[in-house]
Enzyme design. Structure first.
Site, short mmCIF file in Angstrom:
data_model
loop_
_atom_site.label_atom_id
_atom_site.label_comp_id
_atom_site.label_asym_id
_atom_site.label_seq_id
_atom_site.Cartn_x
_atom_site.Cartn_y
_atom_site.Cartn_z
N CYS A 69 44.78 48.08 33.37
CA CYS A 69 44.06 47.84 34.52
C CYS A 69 43.71 49.05 35.26
CB CYS A 69 45.06 46.78 35.48
SG CYS A 69 44.41 46.74 36.99
N CYS A 190 36.58 48.31 34.39
CA CYS A 190 37.48 47.13 34.76
C CYS A 190 37.59 46.28 33.65
CB CYS A 190 36.81 46.55 35.81
SG CYS A 190 37.88 45.01 36.47
N1 DGL Z 1 41.13 44.32 35.58
C1 DGL Z 1 41.28 45.34 36.77
C2 DGL Z 1 40.70 46.73 36.44
O1 DGL Z 1 40.73 47.28 35.26
C3 DGL Z 1 41.30 44.93 38.08
C4 DGL Z 1 40.88 43.65 38.77
C5 DGL Z 1 41.10 43.19 40.03
O2 DGL Z 1 42.31 42.85 40.10
O3 DGL Z 1 40.42 43.60 40.96
O4 DGL Z 1 40.47 47.25 37.33
#
Ligand code: DGL
Length: 272
Positions: A69, A190
């Site tokens: 993440c 993301c």
């Molecule tokens: N998937 C996550 C990232 O790579 C974040 C998504 C979220 O919870 O806003 O930043």
């Protein structure tokens, strides 16, 4: 075991590539779907939630935790590595890694013109982590960032392949290119965004290369394990995958099955 953590479904895009390249290890995946999104939350809250996840994953037997993440990597990784890890694991054997550094290393090598775009959550953008890391590794590259706050809710609510998503895909890609029309390489920074990749590719003008992080992180993990043989030797090799979510396991299994074949066993977990 190797564990991957994300605020929700996004890290599955990383896990799928990691498991494809390194199928021999045992894995745990944890999605904090009950508290997603993280991208709009403050530094302190993302740090607290991520630390809870790391403790939970260590409790489940993980030797190596990957923050799959970007938001958690941007806001929590450094403090966890420097402050919490020595206290949580006095033996010094466990590791927590993020995904921004390998992404940056790859991104700068793939842009012919030296103009790149980063599409990420508001939290990752405001942390400036990509801009700071790029300036260290690739000082000549011009980096433009675009926050895409509506994209994670589209993915978490299974709207990513519906016509309603088109408006927000075009809005954010348009805003990115308005910042720098010479961008030739765009990174989806993301882990949720690869689910929107077909629509994003359509919205970007031809000739712009779209990068996702799964294969980059998988290759970087493989290199890391080759360099850390003691850790690598301690990893169990059963080829298993366990999934945990802080939300409803049946709902989670539906999205996870987009990435993994066969019946997935998903369990609910409360983070401490
Ligand atoms: N998937 C996550 C990232 O790579 C974040 C998504 C979220 O919870 O806003 O930043």
């Amino acid at each position: 075991m190797i564990a991957l953590f994300d605020s929700g479904y996004g890290g599955l895009t990383i896990f799928s590539s990691v498991r494809h390249l390194l199928p021999q290890y045992d894995y745990i995946y944890l999605g904090d779907n009950a508290r997603t999104p993280y991208g709009t939350r403050s530094f302190d809250v993302v740090y607290r939630f991520t630390l809870e996840a790391v403790k939970t994953l260590f409790g489940l037997g993980a030797e190596l935790v990957i923050l799959a993440c970007n938001t958690a990597s941007a806001k929590a990784l450094r403090t966890i590595q420097q402050v919490d890890l020595p206290r949580l694991d006095p033996t010094g054997r466990k590791r927590v890694l993020g995904i921004i550094r390998p992404s940056v290393e790859a991104l700068g090598s793939l842009t012919p013109s030296g103009h790149v775009g980063i599409m990420a959550t508001a939290g990752t953008v405001s942390s400036q982590s990509y801009v700071i890391e790029m300036s260290k590794f690739w000082p000549g590259v011009k980096v433009s960032q675009q926050a895409c706050p509506l994209w994670v809710p589209l993915v978490e609510n299974a709207e990513y392949n519906k016509p309603g998503a088109d408006y927000f895909v075009r809005k954010y890609t348009g805003e990115l290119l308005a910042q720098d029309p010479d961008i030739d390489t765009v990174m989806l920074a993301c882990t949720h965004y690869p689910l929107l990749a077909p629509k994003i590719s359509e919205a970007l003008p031809g000739g712009i290369r779209l990068l996702t992080q799964g294969d980059i992180v998988a290759r970087s993990l493989s290199d890391y394990l080759a360099r850390h043989t003691e850790l690598e030797m301690s990893l169990p090799r059963g080829g298993s995958a366990q999934f945990f979510t802080t939300e409803n396991p049946d709902k989670f299994a539906g999205t996870a099955s987009l990435f993994f074949d066969g019946g997935l066993i998903v369990r609910h977990i409360e983070m401490a």
